[in-house]
Every structure is written in structure tokens, then in C-alpha cells.
Design a protein around this motif. Structure first.
Motif, PDB file in Angstrom:
ATOM      1  N   ARG A 212       0.966  -1.212  -0.101  1.00  0.00           N
ATOM      2  CA  ARG A 212      -0.168  -0.029  -0.049  1.00  0.00           C
ATOM      3  C   ARG A 212       1.123   1.744   0.378  1.00  0.00           C
ATOM      4  O   ARG A 212       0.382   2.590  -0.601  1.00  0.00           O
ATOM      5  N   ALA A 213       1.759   1.275   0.944  1.00  0.00           N
ATOM      6  CA  ALA A 213       3.108   2.483   1.227  1.00  0.00           C
ATOM      7  C   ALA A 213       3.363   2.713  -0.572  1.00  0.00           C
ATOM      8  O   ALA A 213       3.873   3.847  -1.082  1.00  0.00           O
ATOM      9  N   SER A 214       3.619   1.664  -1.297  1.00  0.00           N
ATOM     10  CA  SER A 214       4.798   1.170  -2.212  1.00  0.00           C
ATOM     11  C   SER A 214       4.365   2.610  -3.640  1.00  0.00           C
ATOM     12  O   SER A 214       4.824   2.528  -4.094  1.00  0.00           O
ATOM     13  N   ARG A 227      10.046   6.635   1.106  1.00  0.00           N
ATOM     14  CA  ARG A 227      10.235   7.861   2.037  1.00  0.00           C
ATOM     15  C   ARG A 227       8.958   8.639   2.574  1.00  0.00           C
ATOM     16  O   ARG A 227       9.338   8.886   3.809  1.00  0.00           O
ATOM     17  N   ALA A 228       8.475   8.781   1.822  1.00  0.00           N
ATOM     18  CA  ALA A 228       7.160   8.771   2.106  1.00  0.00           C
ATOM     19  C   ALA A 228       6.163   7.989   3.227  1.00  0.00           C
ATOM     20  O   ALA A 228       5.378   8.997   4.338  1.00  0.00           O
ATOM     21  N   ALA A 229       6.230   7.291   3.223  1.00  0.00           N
ATOM     22  CA  ALA A 229       5.886   6.181   4.209  1.00  0.00           C
ATOM     23  C   ALA A 229       6.679   6.034   5.971  1.00  0.00           C
ATOM     24  O   ALA A 229       5.721   5.465   6.622  1.00  0.00           O
ATOM     25  N   GLY A 230       8.009   6.869   5.532  1.00  0.00           N
ATOM     26  CA  GLY A 230       9.129   6.589   6.751  1.00  0.00           C
ATOM     27  C   GLY A 230      10.417   5.961   6.912  1.00  0.00           C
ATOM     28  O   GLY A 230      10.493   6.187   7.867  1.00  0.00           O
ATOM     29  N   TYR A 231      10.628   5.312   5.739  1.00  0.00           N
ATOM     30  CA  TYR A 231      11.645   4.880   5.536  1.00  0.00           C
ATOM     31  C   TYR A 231      12.494   5.939   5.028  1.00  0.00           C
ATOM     32  O   TYR A 231      12.584   6.828   4.678  1.00  0.00           O
ATOM     33  N   THR A 232      13.708   6.153   6.003  1.00  0.00           N
ATOM     34  CA  THR A 232      14.767   6.788   5.613  1.00  0.00           C
ATOM     35  C   THR A 232      15.680   6.480   4.249  1.00  0.00           C
ATOM     36  O   THR A 232      16.074   5.143   4.119  1.00  0.00           O
ATOM     37  N   ALA A 237      18.712   2.821   0.301  1.00  0.00           N
ATOM     38  CA  ALA A 237      19.962   2.569  -0.135  1.00  0.00           C
ATOM     39  C   ALA A 237      20.609   1.959   0.360  1.00  0.00           C
ATOM     40  O   ALA A 237      20.832   0.752  -0.171  1.00  0.00           O
ATOM     41  N   THR A 238      20.741   1.192   1.964  1.00  0.00           N
ATOM     42  CA  THR A 238      21.052   0.183   1.821  1.00  0.00           C
ATOM     43  C   THR A 238      20.264  -1.220   1.610  1.00  0.00           C
ATOM     44  O   THR A 238      21.358  -1.670   1.355  1.00  0.00           O
ATOM     45  N   ALA A 239      19.278  -1.196   1.835  1.00  0.00           N
ATOM     46  CA  ALA A 239      17.810  -2.132   1.910  1.00  0.00           C
ATOM     47  C   ALA A 239      17.969  -2.441  -0.066  1.00  0.00           C
ATOM     48  O   ALA A 239      17.938  -3.827   0.138  1.00  0.00           O
ATOM     49  N   TRP A 240      18.281  -1.788  -1.011  1.00  0.00           N
ATOM     50  CA  TRP A 240      17.806  -1.775  -2.255  1.00  0.00           C
ATOM     51  C   TRP A 240      18.218  -2.744  -2.965  1.00  0.00           C
ATOM     52  O   TRP A 240      20.080  -3.296  -3.250  1.00  0.00           O
ATOM     53  N   LYS A 263      11.822  -7.752   2.746  1.00  0.00           N
ATOM     54  CA  LYS A 263      12.420  -8.004   3.333  1.00  0.00           C
ATOM     55  C   LYS A 263      14.045  -7.388   3.875  1.00  0.00           C
ATOM     56  O   LYS A 263      14.508  -7.884   5.296  1.00  0.00           O
ATOM     57  N   ALA A 264      14.656  -6.715   3.008  1.00  0.00           N
ATOM     58  CA  ALA A 264      15.906  -6.310   3.580  1.00  0.00           C
ATOM     59  C   ALA A 264      15.338  -4.961   3.798  1.00  0.00           C
ATOM     60  O   ALA A 264      17.056  -4.785   5.014  1.00  0.00           O
ATOM     61  N   LEU A 265      14.341  -4.628   4.250  1.00  0.00           N
ATOM     62  CA  LEU A 265      13.827  -2.744   4.764  1.00  0.00           C
ATOM     63  C   LEU A 265      13.647  -3.863   6.284  1.00  0.00           C
ATOM     64  O   LEU A 265      13.654  -2.561   7.233  1.00  0.00           O
TER      65      LEU A 265
END
Length: 266
Positions: A212-214, A227-232, A237-240, A263-265
Motif C-alpha cells: 500500500r505504501a509502495s 520515503r513518504a511512508a517513513g523509511y529513511t 539505499a542500504t536495502a535496495w 525483507k531487506a528493509l
């Protein structure tokens, strides 16, 4: 003079189309079937001769009374004057009065609440309670549901549906197949429910929230939506994953890649 339909209803009057819809459910002789919005009972009449137990969910009180009288001698047919969105499908029973272990669904979905009904069905599909659904809806909505990732029609409803079921487009009907004729064409889809959460190794609640956030804003990239959903930005960048282009929009990303990012996030 025929009665004017209520609630914006367009009743399917094409007998061949009714037969094709009933046939698309397959052998239901030992199955419990739920019909959403039976209307005047064109498909109901066919299903009543085929399935073990038939539950019809009709919101219009006049139509519910009409159907109750019409099928009063068919003890395996139950007419519910109810809102499908408020109906607990797990409470429906088999012909012997026992709770059903799984259901098949058929229905002509009202255009304005198609998405809401699908999301309602997915709640039960996640527990393995639904086997198959044959659903008619506005052609443009059906095209979005069946669209693969990477095309403009692919969106949140596509992703949620394909996460819960295998989608098959069956056929499209012109306005003349209905009375009164709607302003749009209608397409019949078959959904064979097969939720993919275990396959993708994700938890249902968390991954649904992530999707839903995506897709929150179609014009934004996936990264911007997250980022709008609250991920920094650093966390993203680390999880991508390398399999997702940096500027990809959500509609271009397959569910497998979405699951890898989720899963990475996590």
C-alpha cells in the motif's frame, strides 16, 4: 411497464453469458457456492441445479424478497439480505448445517465497490477459505487486475490480486448483454486463489502494508513513496536490491522483487 432498477443495477440478461459464467466454476456438485448480487436470479437458477449449497448475498431488499419466494422450495439455497462487505463468509454453512471448509464465489460486482469486494475476499483467501471466484466487472478494472508488471495498467489492485490468486480473463460482454445497458463493457475473470506469502517468504499483514505504501502515489518513484511512508533515505539505499532500477516506479516492479526489498528493509 418493467420496474426501474434500484441502486444503479444492470442485470445480466444474456442467457449464453450466464451459462458460461456458471460453467467457469467447474464441477460444484459437492461444493458450497456464494453468489454476490444475484439480482433477479439468472445465474442463481443455473447454480441451484449444480451445487451442494448456494448462499446468495443480495443488498436490495426487494430483490432479496423476490429470490426468497422464488427459491422457497430449494432447501439448499439460502438468500441473505445483506451487504457482502459486512458478511462473514466463514459463518456460511454447508447443506448439512456444518461450517463450510471452503467456498467458491460467483458474482456481478457493482462497479463502484469492485475493489472493496475484492479486498474483502482476499481476507478469507489468505486463510485458504476460498478456492475459486468467477467475477464480472467493468472491463477497464479487469484489465488493470490482469495487467503484468511493467505496463501502465499495473497498479495496487493488480499487485494485491496477483498476490492472492492466479488471474484468467475469460470473456468480455457488450452493454447489450444487460438491462438496462450500462455505459461500459464488462469482463469476466476467474480467480484461482493461491496466496503467495509463503512462497515469497513474507508475512501477510506487513507485506500488504508495504505494498500500500509502495503504490501510494502513482507518479512518484518507489523510493520516493517509501520515503513518504517513513523509511529513511539511508535505510532504503542500504536495502535496495540490484534487481530494481534506482528510479523504478512501483508498477514496474514484480512481486518477487517487492518481496526482496521488503525483507531487506525489515
Amino acid at each position: 411497464m418493467p420496474k426501474k432498477p434500484k441502486l444503479g443495477q444492470n442485470f445480466l440478461v444474456d442467457e449464453a453469458a450466464c451459462l458460461r459464467i456458471a460453467d467457469a466454476l467447474g464441477d460444484v456438485s459437492a461444493r458450497t457456492v456464494v453468489e454476490i448480487g444475484p439480482g433477479h436470479g439468472a445465474i442463481t437458477e443455473l447454480l441451484a441445479t449444480r451445487c451442494s449449497q448456494l448462499h446468495c448475498i443480495e443488498f436490495d431488499p426487494t430483490l432479496a424478497r423476490e429470490l426468497t419466494f422464488r427459491f422457497r422450495e430449494d432447501l439448499h439455497v439460502t438468500i441473505h439480505h445483506a451487504d457482502i462487505l459486512q458478511t462473514d463468509l466463514a459463518q456460511l454453512t454447508t447443506q448439512n448445517g456444518q461450517p463450510a471448509t471452503s467456498l467458491d464465489i460467483v458474482g456481478n460486482l457493482p462497479y463502484y465497490i469492485t475493489s472493496d469486494i475484492l479486498l474483502h475476499l482476499f481476507r478469507f483467501a489468505r486463510s485458504g477459505f476460498l478456492a475459486r471466484a468467477v467475477l464480472m466487472m467493468q472491463r477497464e478494472v479487469a484489465q488493470r487486475i490482469a495487467a503484468p508488471p511493467g505496463v501502465s495498467d499495473y497498479g495496487p489492485l493488480s499487485a494485491f490480486t496477483q498476490l492472492h490468486a492466479q488471474v484468467t480473463e475469460l470473456f468480455t460482454l457488450p452493454p447489450s448483454a444487460f438491462h438496462p445497458p450500462p455505459d461500459v463493457y464488462s469482463t469476466v475473470l476467474r480467480l484461482d486463489f493461491a496466496p503467495r506469502f509463503a512462497e515469497l517468504d513474507v508475512d501477510a499483514e506487513g507485506f500488504n502494508k508495504f505494498l500500500r505504501a509502495s503504490f501510494m502515489q502513482k507518479r512518484k518513484t518507489l523510493a520516493n513513496n517509501l520515503r513518504a511512508a517513513g523509511y529513511t533515505a539511508d535505510r532504503i539505499a542500504t536495502a535496495w536490491p540490484a534487481i530494481i532500477p534506482a528510479q523504478a516506479r512501483s508498477e514496474a516492479v514484480p512481486l518477487e522483487s517487492m518481496a526482496a526489498l521488503y525483507k531487506a528493509l525489515s
